[in-house]
Design a protein around this motif. Sequence first.
Motif, PDB file in Angstrom:
ATOM      1  N   LEU A 146     -16.281  -8.992  -0.696  1.00  0.00           N
ATOM      2  CA  LEU A 146     -17.206 -10.125  -0.659  1.00  0.00           C
ATOM      3  C   LEU A 146     -17.181 -10.807   0.706  1.00  0.00           C
ATOM      4  CD1 LEU A 146     -16.662 -11.708  -4.191  1.00  0.00           C
ATOM      5  CD2 LEU A 146     -18.683 -10.491  -3.363  1.00  0.00           C
ATOM      6  N   GLU A 190     -19.177  -8.653   3.081  1.00  0.00           N
ATOM      7  CA  GLU A 190     -20.612  -8.824   2.817  1.00  0.00           C
ATOM      8  C   GLU A 190     -21.103 -10.161   3.354  1.00  0.00           C
ATOM      9  OE1 GLU A 190     -21.140  -8.348  -1.392  1.00  0.00           O
ATOM     10  OE2 GLU A 190     -20.833  -6.175  -1.308  1.00  0.00           O
ATOM     11  N   GLN A 191     -20.290 -11.202   3.180  1.00  0.00           N
ATOM     12  CA  GLN A 191     -20.692 -12.526   3.660  1.00  0.00           C
ATOM     13  C   GLN A 191     -20.790 -12.530   5.187  1.00  0.00           C
ATOM     14  OE1 GLN A 191     -21.658 -15.151   1.681  1.00  0.00           O
ATOM     15  NE2 GLN A 191     -22.400 -15.913   3.647  1.00  0.00           N
ATOM     16  N   ARG A 192     -19.862 -11.851   5.856  1.00  0.00           N
ATOM     17  CA  ARG A 192     -19.925 -11.782   7.327  1.00  0.00           C
ATOM     18  C   ARG A 192     -21.194 -11.062   7.782  1.00  0.00           C
ATOM     19  NH1 ARG A 192     -14.510 -11.297   6.423  1.00  0.00           N
ATOM     20  NH2 ARG A 192     -14.499  -9.017   6.438  1.00  0.00           N
ATOM     21  N   LEU A 223     -24.012 -10.888   6.102  1.00  0.00           N
ATOM     22  CA  LEU A 223     -25.127 -11.810   5.851  1.00  0.00           C
ATOM     23  C   LEU A 223     -25.179 -12.914   6.893  1.00  0.00           C
ATOM     24  CD1 LEU A 223     -24.937 -12.113   1.954  1.00  0.00           C
ATOM     25  CD2 LEU A 223     -26.650 -10.870   3.308  1.00  0.00           C
ATOM     26  N   ASP A 224     -24.023 -13.427   7.298  1.00  0.00           N
ATOM     27  CA  ASP A 224     -23.973 -14.459   8.334  1.00  0.00           C
ATOM     28  C   ASP A 224     -24.508 -13.918   9.653  1.00  0.00           C
ATOM     29  OD1 ASP A 224     -22.932 -16.198   6.486  1.00  0.00           O
ATOM     30  OD2 ASP A 224     -20.852 -16.069   7.230  1.00  0.00           O
TER      31      ASP A 224
END
Length: 144
Positions: free
Chosen positions: A120, A123-125, A127-128
Amino acid sequence: MPRQFPLAGLLRLRQLREDEAAGSLAAANERLRASRARTDGISDALDGTDLDPAESASLYAVAAARASARSTLADLHALEAQLQADQERAQDHYRAARAATVGLEKLETRHRDTEATALLGAEQRVLDEIAAAGRRQHTGKDRT
Protein backbone atom coordinates in the motif's frame (compact mmCIF):
# COMPACT_ATOMS: atom_id res chain seq x y z
CA MET A 1 5.00 -8.34 -5.43
CA PRO A 2 4.80 -9.49 -1.81
CA ARG A 3 7.42 -11.88 -0.53
CA GLN A 4 6.34 -15.35 0.49
CA PHE A 5 6.29 -16.07 4.21
CA PRO A 6 9.81 -17.41 4.87
CA LEU A 7 8.58 -20.05 7.34
CA ALA A 8 5.73 -21.30 5.13
CA GLY A 9 7.24 -24.80 4.87
CA LEU A 10 7.63 -25.10 8.63
CA LEU A 11 4.09 -23.80 9.14
CA ARG A 12 2.71 -26.41 6.74
CA LEU A 13 4.64 -29.16 8.56
CA ARG A 14 3.26 -28.00 11.90
CA GLN A 15 -0.26 -27.88 10.48
CA LEU A 16 0.16 -31.45 9.25
CA ARG A 17 1.36 -32.52 12.70
CA GLU A 18 -1.60 -30.76 14.28
CA ASP A 19 -3.98 -32.54 11.90
CA GLU A 20 -2.33 -35.86 12.74
CA ALA A 21 -2.63 -35.15 16.47
CA ALA A 22 -6.29 -34.19 16.01
CA GLY A 23 -6.91 -37.50 14.24
CA SER A 24 -5.19 -39.43 17.02
CA LEU A 25 -7.25 -37.58 19.61
CA ALA A 26 -10.48 -38.35 17.75
CA ALA A 27 -9.54 -42.05 17.56
CA ALA A 28 -8.67 -42.12 21.28
CA ASN A 29 -11.97 -40.44 22.13
CA GLU A 30 -13.86 -43.01 20.05
CA ARG A 31 -12.06 -45.97 21.68
CA LEU A 32 -12.82 -44.55 25.12
CA ARG A 33 -16.47 -43.96 24.22
CA ALA A 34 -16.82 -47.54 22.88
CA SER A 35 -15.19 -48.96 26.00
CA ARG A 36 -17.52 -47.00 28.25
CA ALA A 37 -20.51 -48.21 26.25
CA ARG A 38 -19.39 -51.84 26.68
CA THR A 39 -18.80 -51.32 30.40
CA ASP A 40 -22.20 -49.69 30.82
CA GLY A 41 -23.83 -52.54 28.90
CA ILE A 42 -22.32 -55.19 31.16
CA SER A 43 -23.14 -53.18 34.28
CA ASP A 44 -26.73 -52.84 33.15
CA ALA A 45 -26.89 -56.56 32.40
CA LEU A 46 -25.58 -57.38 35.87
CA ASP A 47 -28.03 -55.02 37.52
CA GLY A 48 -30.91 -56.33 35.44
CA THR A 49 -30.60 -59.98 36.35
CA ASP A 50 -33.08 -60.86 39.02
CA LEU A 51 -32.97 -64.62 39.21
CA ASP A 52 -34.38 -66.74 41.97
CA PRO A 53 -32.86 -70.18 41.32
CA ALA A 54 -34.77 -73.10 42.80
CA GLU A 55 -31.99 -75.68 42.79
CA SER A 56 -28.47 -75.53 44.12
CA ALA A 57 -27.04 -76.31 40.67
CA SER A 58 -28.88 -73.31 39.26
CA LEU A 59 -27.63 -71.19 42.13
CA TYR A 60 -24.04 -72.23 41.43
CA ALA A 61 -24.50 -71.51 37.72
CA VAL A 62 -25.88 -68.04 38.44
CA ALA A 63 -23.07 -67.33 40.92
CA ALA A 64 -20.44 -68.47 38.40
CA ALA A 65 -22.01 -66.36 35.64
CA ARG A 66 -22.12 -63.29 37.86
CA ALA A 67 -18.52 -63.85 38.99
CA SER A 68 -17.45 -64.15 35.36
CA ALA A 69 -19.37 -61.00 34.44
CA ARG A 70 -17.81 -59.13 37.37
CA SER A 71 -14.36 -60.30 36.28
CA THR A 72 -15.08 -59.11 32.75
CA LEU A 73 -16.33 -55.82 34.15
CA ALA A 74 -13.13 -55.41 36.18
CA ASP A 75 -11.09 -56.05 33.02
CA LEU A 76 -13.15 -53.48 31.16
CA HIS A 77 -12.60 -50.93 33.94
CA ALA A 78 -8.85 -51.55 33.70
CA LEU A 79 -9.02 -51.16 29.92
CA GLU A 80 -11.06 -47.98 30.32
CA ALA A 81 -8.43 -46.55 32.67
CA GLN A 82 -5.74 -47.31 30.09
CA LEU A 83 -7.81 -45.79 27.31
CA GLN A 84 -8.43 -42.72 29.46
CA ALA A 85 -4.66 -42.32 29.94
CA ASP A 86 -4.16 -42.73 26.17
CA GLN A 87 -6.84 -40.13 25.51
CA GLU A 88 -5.19 -37.68 27.91
CA ARG A 89 -1.81 -38.19 26.22
CA ALA A 90 -3.42 -37.63 22.82
CA GLN A 91 -5.09 -34.46 24.18
CA ASP A 92 -1.75 -33.18 25.49
CA HIS A 93 -0.07 -34.01 22.17
CA TYR A 94 -2.79 -32.14 20.27
CA ARG A 95 -2.54 -29.10 22.56
CA ALA A 96 1.24 -28.97 22.07
CA ALA A 97 0.89 -29.31 18.29
CA ARG A 98 -1.79 -26.60 18.24
CA ALA A 99 0.33 -24.25 20.34
CA ALA A 100 3.29 -24.72 17.99
CA THR A 101 1.09 -24.02 14.99
CA VAL A 102 -0.59 -20.96 16.49
CA GLY A 103 2.74 -19.23 17.08
CA LEU A 104 3.72 -19.61 13.44
CA GLU A 105 0.26 -18.62 12.24
CA LYS A 106 0.58 -15.37 14.19
CA LEU A 107 3.98 -14.76 12.59
CA GLU A 108 2.49 -15.44 9.17
CA THR A 109 -0.35 -12.98 9.84
CA ARG A 110 2.13 -10.36 10.97
CA HIS A 111 4.22 -11.01 7.83
CA ARG A 112 1.14 -10.62 5.59
CA ASP A 113 0.17 -7.40 7.34
CA THR A 114 3.69 -6.02 6.92
CA GLU A 115 3.75 -6.98 3.24
CA ALA A 116 0.30 -5.46 2.67
CA THR A 117 1.38 -2.24 4.38
CA ALA A 118 4.53 -2.10 2.25
CA LEU A 119 2.50 -2.71 -0.92
CA LEU A 120 0.00 0.00 0.00
CA GLY A 121 2.87 2.36 0.77
CA ALA A 122 4.44 1.67 -2.63
CA GLU A 123 1.09 2.25 -4.37
CA GLN A 124 0.62 5.49 -2.45
CA ARG A 125 4.09 6.70 -3.51
CA VAL A 126 3.26 5.96 -7.16
CA LEU A 127 -0.03 7.84 -6.82
CA ASP A 128 1.77 10.76 -5.16
CA GLU A 129 4.31 10.83 -8.00
CA ILE A 130 1.53 10.80 -10.59
CA ALA A 131 -0.28 13.59 -8.76
CA ALA A 132 2.92 15.61 -8.43
CA ALA A 133 3.71 15.14 -12.12
CA GLY A 134 0.17 16.24 -12.97
CA ARG A 135 0.53 19.34 -10.83
CA ARG A 136 3.90 20.17 -12.41
CA GLN A 137 2.42 19.67 -15.85
CA HIS A 138 -0.64 21.73 -14.97
CA THR A 139 1.48 24.48 -13.39
CA GLY A 140 3.76 24.51 -16.41
CA LYS A 141 0.84 25.03 -18.82
CA ASP A 142 -0.49 28.00 -16.83
CA ARG A 143 2.80 29.91 -17.28
CA THR A 144 2.78 29.83 -21.05
